[in-house]
Design an enzyme around this catalytic site. Sequence first.
Site, PDB file in Angstrom:
ATOM      1  N   GLY A   1       0.834  -1.210   0.000  1.00 35.79           N
ATOM      2  CA  GLY A   1       0.000   0.000   0.000  1.00 35.79           C
ATOM      3  C   GLY A   1       0.859   1.247   0.000  1.00 35.79           C
ATOM      4  O   GLY A   1       0.514   2.266   0.610  1.00 35.79           O
ATOM      5  N   ALA A   2       1.985   1.183  -0.744  1.00 37.82           N
ATOM      6  CA  ALA A   2       2.982   2.272  -0.692  1.00 37.82           C
ATOM      7  C   ALA A   2       2.652   3.423  -1.632  1.00 37.82           C
ATOM      8  O   ALA A   2       3.331   4.445  -1.612  1.00 37.82           O
ATOM      9  CB  ALA A   2       4.360   1.711  -1.038  1.00 37.82           C
TER      10      ALA A   2
ATOM     11  N   TYR B   1     -14.846  -3.944   8.192  1.00 44.67           N
ATOM     12  CA  TYR B   1     -13.529  -3.359   8.503  1.00 44.67           C
ATOM     13  C   TYR B   1     -13.153  -3.626   9.972  1.00 44.67           C
ATOM     14  O   TYR B   1     -12.013  -3.942  10.295  1.00 44.67           O
ATOM     15  CB  TYR B   1     -13.608  -1.861   8.206  1.00 44.67           C
ATOM     16  CG  TYR B   1     -12.319  -1.104   8.306  1.00 44.67           C
ATOM     17  CD1 TYR B   1     -11.366  -1.164   7.288  1.00 44.67           C
ATOM     18  CD2 TYR B   1     -12.046  -0.310   9.415  1.00 44.67           C
ATOM     19  CE1 TYR B   1     -10.191  -0.435   7.381  1.00 44.67           C
ATOM     20  CE2 TYR B   1     -10.881   0.414   9.513  1.00 44.67           C
ATOM     21  CZ  TYR B   1      -9.951   0.351   8.497  1.00 44.67           C
ATOM     22  OH  TYR B   1      -8.783   1.063   8.586  1.00 44.67           O
TER      23      TYR B   1
ATOM     24  N   ASP C   1      -1.630  -7.485  -5.677  1.00 42.88           N
ATOM     25  CA  ASP C   1      -2.793  -7.436  -4.796  1.00 42.88           C
ATOM     26  C   ASP C   1      -2.471  -8.303  -3.579  1.00 42.88           C
ATOM     27  O   ASP C   1      -2.234  -9.513  -3.729  1.00 42.88           O
ATOM     28  CB  ASP C   1      -4.000  -7.981  -5.579  1.00 42.88           C
ATOM     29  CG  ASP C   1      -5.292  -7.937  -4.786  1.00 42.88           C
ATOM     30  OD1 ASP C   1      -5.244  -7.993  -3.549  1.00 42.88           O
ATOM     31  OD2 ASP C   1      -6.360  -7.859  -5.427  1.00 42.88           O
ATOM     32  N   VAL C   2      -2.473  -7.702  -2.393  1.00 46.17           N
ATOM     33  CA  VAL C   2      -2.086  -8.462  -1.196  1.00 46.17           C
ATOM     34  C   VAL C   2      -3.055  -9.605  -0.886  1.00 46.17           C
ATOM     35  O   VAL C   2      -2.702 -10.528  -0.153  1.00 46.17           O
ATOM     36  CB  VAL C   2      -1.962  -7.557   0.060  1.00 46.17           C
ATOM     37  CG1 VAL C   2      -0.829  -6.570  -0.090  1.00 46.17           C
ATOM     38  CG2 VAL C   2      -3.283  -6.854   0.380  1.00 46.17           C
TER      39      VAL C   2
ATOM     40  N   SER D   1      -6.703  -0.564  13.732  1.00 43.28           N
ATOM     41  CA  SER D   1      -7.470   0.684  13.665  1.00 43.28           C
ATOM     42  C   SER D   1      -8.276   0.841  14.945  1.00 43.28           C
ATOM     43  O   SER D   1      -8.597  -0.161  15.610  1.00 43.28           O
ATOM     44  CB  SER D   1      -8.401   0.575  12.454  1.00 43.28           C
ATOM     45  OG  SER D   1      -9.513   1.387  12.615  1.00 43.28           O
TER      46      SER D   1
ATOM     47  N   ALA E   1     -14.149  -6.119  11.830  1.00 42.22           N
ATOM     48  CA  ALA E   1     -13.790  -7.529  11.996  1.00 42.22           C
ATOM     49  C   ALA E   1     -12.387  -7.792  11.459  1.00 42.22           C
ATOM     50  O   ALA E   1     -11.589  -8.508  12.075  1.00 42.22           O
ATOM     51  CB  ALA E   1     -14.807  -8.409  11.267  1.00 42.22           C
ATOM     52  N   ALA E   2     -12.076  -7.192  10.306  1.00 43.92           N
ATOM     53  CA  ALA E   2     -10.755  -7.404   9.708  1.00 43.92           C
ATOM     54  C   ALA E   2      -9.655  -6.825  10.603  1.00 43.92           C
ATOM     55  O   ALA E   2      -8.646  -7.484  10.880  1.00 43.92           O
ATOM     56  CB  ALA E   2     -10.700  -6.765   8.320  1.00 43.92           C
ATOM     57  N   LYS E   3      -9.847  -5.599  11.064  1.00 48.58           N
ATOM     58  CA  LYS E   3      -8.793  -4.950  11.862  1.00 48.58           C
ATOM     59  C   LYS E   3      -8.708  -5.541  13.265  1.00 48.58           C
ATOM     60  O   LYS E   3      -7.621  -5.588  13.847  1.00 48.58           O
ATOM     61  CB  LYS E   3      -9.041  -3.438  11.925  1.00 48.58           C
ATOM     62  CG  LYS E   3      -8.872  -2.727  10.576  1.00 48.58           C
ATOM     63  CD  LYS E   3      -7.481  -2.924   9.995  1.00 48.58           C
ATOM     64  CE  LYS E   3      -7.227  -2.021   8.806  1.00 48.58           C
ATOM     65  NZ  LYS E   3      -5.938  -2.302   8.145  1.00 48.58           N
TER      66      LYS E   3
HETATM   67  N1  LIG Z   1      -6.053   6.861   7.562  1.00 45.79           N
HETATM   68  C1  LIG Z   1      -6.419   6.474   8.784  1.00 45.79           C
HETATM   69  O1  LIG Z   1      -6.767   7.302   9.638  1.00 45.79           O
HETATM   70  C2  LIG Z   1      -6.392   5.034   9.165  1.00 45.79           C
HETATM   71  C3  LIG Z   1      -6.900   4.680  10.416  1.00 45.79           C
HETATM   72  C4  LIG Z   1      -6.816   3.368  10.823  1.00 45.79           C
HETATM   73  C5  LIG Z   1      -6.238   2.426   9.995  1.00 45.79           C
HETATM   74  N2  LIG Z   1      -5.776   2.791   8.758  1.00 45.79           N
HETATM   75  C6  LIG Z   1      -5.146   1.762   7.939  1.00 45.79           C
HETATM   76  O2  LIG Z   1      -3.905   2.252   7.478  1.00 45.79           O
HETATM   77  C7  LIG Z   1      -3.584   1.636   6.219  1.00 45.79           C
HETATM   78  C8  LIG Z   1      -3.285   2.708   5.185  1.00 45.79           C
HETATM   79  O3  LIG Z   1      -4.451   3.487   5.029  1.00 45.79           O
HETATM   80  P1  LIG Z   1      -4.458   4.926   4.313  1.00 45.79           P
HETATM   81  O4  LIG Z   1      -5.291   5.788   5.162  1.00 45.79           O
HETATM   82  O5  LIG Z   1      -3.084   5.326   3.944  1.00 45.79           O
HETATM   83  O6  LIG Z   1      -5.342   4.534   3.029  1.00 45.79           O
HETATM   84  P2  LIG Z   1      -5.246   4.954   1.496  1.00 45.79           P
HETATM   85  O7  LIG Z   1      -4.769   6.346   1.368  1.00 45.79           O
HETATM   86  O8  LIG Z   1      -6.558   4.567   0.920  1.00 45.79           O
HETATM   87  O9  LIG Z   1      -4.108   3.983   0.932  1.00 45.79           O
HETATM   88  C9  LIG Z   1      -4.316   2.602   0.840  1.00 45.79           C
HETATM   89  C10 LIG Z   1      -3.141   1.987   0.094  1.00 45.79           C
HETATM   90  O10 LIG Z   1      -3.345   0.567  -0.002  1.00 45.79           O
HETATM   91  C11 LIG Z   1      -3.187   0.165  -1.373  1.00 45.79           C
HETATM   92  N3  LIG Z   1      -4.062  -0.995  -1.593  1.00 45.79           N
HETATM   93  C12 LIG Z   1      -5.404  -1.064  -1.452  1.00 45.79           C
HETATM   94  N4  LIG Z   1      -5.835  -2.300  -1.713  1.00 45.79           N
HETATM   95  C13 LIG Z   1      -4.745  -3.045  -2.028  1.00 45.79           C
HETATM   96  C14 LIG Z   1      -4.548  -4.405  -2.384  1.00 45.79           C
HETATM   97  N5  LIG Z   1      -5.573  -5.259  -2.499  1.00 45.79           N
HETATM   98  N6  LIG Z   1      -3.279  -4.822  -2.617  1.00 45.79           N
HETATM   99  C15 LIG Z   1      -2.244  -3.975  -2.532  1.00 45.79           C
HETATM  100  N7  LIG Z   1      -2.356  -2.673  -2.203  1.00 45.79           N
HETATM  101  C16 LIG Z   1      -3.613  -2.215  -1.956  1.00 45.79           C
HETATM  102  C17 LIG Z   1      -3.537   1.409  -2.188  1.00 45.79           C
HETATM  103  O11 LIG Z   1      -2.861   1.496  -3.432  1.00 45.79           O
HETATM  104  P3  LIG Z   1      -3.451   0.911  -4.812  1.00 45.79           P
HETATM  105  O12 LIG Z   1      -4.771   1.584  -5.018  1.00 45.79           O
HETATM  106  O13 LIG Z   1      -2.390   1.254  -5.797  1.00 45.79           O
HETATM  107  O14 LIG Z   1      -3.576  -0.563  -4.591  1.00 45.79           O
HETATM  108  C18 LIG Z   1      -2.965   2.519  -1.295  1.00 45.79           C
HETATM  109  O15 LIG Z   1      -1.595   2.720  -1.569  1.00 45.79           O
HETATM  110  C19 LIG Z   1      -4.791   0.751   5.876  1.00 45.79           C
HETATM  111  O16 LIG Z   1      -4.549  -0.562   6.309  1.00 45.79           O
HETATM  112  C20 LIG Z   1      -5.910   1.365   6.696  1.00 45.79           C
HETATM  113  O17 LIG Z   1      -6.939   0.460   6.939  1.00 45.79           O
HETATM  114  C21 LIG Z   1      -5.850   4.074   8.324  1.00 45.79           C
END
Ligand SMILES: NC(=O)c1ccc[n+]([C@@H]2O[C@H](COP(=O)([O-])OP(=O)(O)OC[C@H]3O[C@@H](n4cnc5c(N)ncnc54)[C@H](OP(=O)(O)O)[C@@H]3O)[C@@H](O)[C@H]2O)c1
Length: 248
Positions: free
Chosen positions: A12-13, A154, A62-63, A141, A156-158
């Site tokens: 998810g970089a 979400y 895709d992870v 999360s 359940a997953a987290k």
């Molecule tokens: N932002 C928050 O406040 C928050 C809070 C709690 C937890 N989180 C967790 O933190 C992590 C990052 O979230 P974020 O806020 O940075 O979200 P984001 O901006 O939506 O970024 C998500 C990233 O994951 C990649 N991705 C999505 N599905 C994928 C898949 N099947 N295989 C590989 N890559 C995939 C996306 O890139 P592509 O589209 O190129 O695949 C993107 O780079 C997630 O696990 C999220 O649940 C975030």
Amino acid sequence: MRLQGKVAVVTGARQGIGQAAALALAGEGADLVLASRNIGTGDAVVRDIQQMGRRVLVRRMDVGRRQEVQQLFADTLETFGRVDVLFNNAGVSLPAMLWKMTEEQWDEVIRVNLTGTFFCLQAAAKPMMEQKSGSIINVTSSAGLLGTIGQVNYTAAKGGVHALTKSAAKELARYNVRVNTIAPMAETEMTRTIATDPRFRDKYLERIPLGRFARPEEIGPAVVFLAAGDSAYITGQTICVDGGMVML
Ligand SMILES: NC(=O)c1ccc[n+]([C@@H]2O[C@H](COP(=O)([O-])OP(=O)(O)OC[C@H]3O[C@@H](n4cnc5c(N)ncnc54)[C@H](OP(=O)(O)O)[C@@H]3O)[C@@H](O)[C@H]2O)c1
């Protein structure tokens, strides 16, 4: 630099927290493997890390697909010969109230966030066990720790990620492989609506003692800390980088 000579895989970089963490890890000297479904070698994050003088491998994958995960780690080992850090970060959210949630919404969020985390954890653990060192950082999360409204998939997953981190930490400790979790809160694409729409924003801010959403760059230092030797005696823990929203 705390990660000189180390190799870090970030899923998810392409954007958000993963992008910020990749830059922070590279800033401490790590070479990077950047993975997501749509990442490309022309992306700014790739160029920025190359400009720091680090080596970068970019993989579209895709992870939630086991074969693609196995290929990612095979390519990592072929290119760099080792893997020291996994930031197991890729995630999606598909919100819906419980009574409206479709099977597809449930399955996709579990597939990416929980099964994808497991596939990457398992694939990284094998070379780390042989090396007798490594640090895996999963992402949970506040939803997974406390529950929330409109996202049982979400949650359940987290919640599952939080739980599996502890079992993996216990299994892998004997190999000097550490497994921890961060629970972030930052303004990204994923949280854009709750961070900007006044209907949600004010409610969320009331729950965050520090009174604001983080920038993604503010999450990176916690990832670096868990990746580096500074945290050598920490495993199976959750660090909430969320302005005090969750106090465990
Ligand atoms: N932002 C928050 O406040 C928050 C809070 C709690 C937890 N989180 C967790 O933190 C992590 C990052 O979230 P974020 O806020 O940075 O979200 P984001 O901006 O939506 O970024 C998500 C990233 O994951 C990649 N991705 C999505 N599905 C994928 C898949 N099947 N295989 C590989 N890559 C995939 C996306 O890139 P592509 O589209 O190129 O695949 C993107 O780079 C997630 O696990 C999220 O649940 C975030």
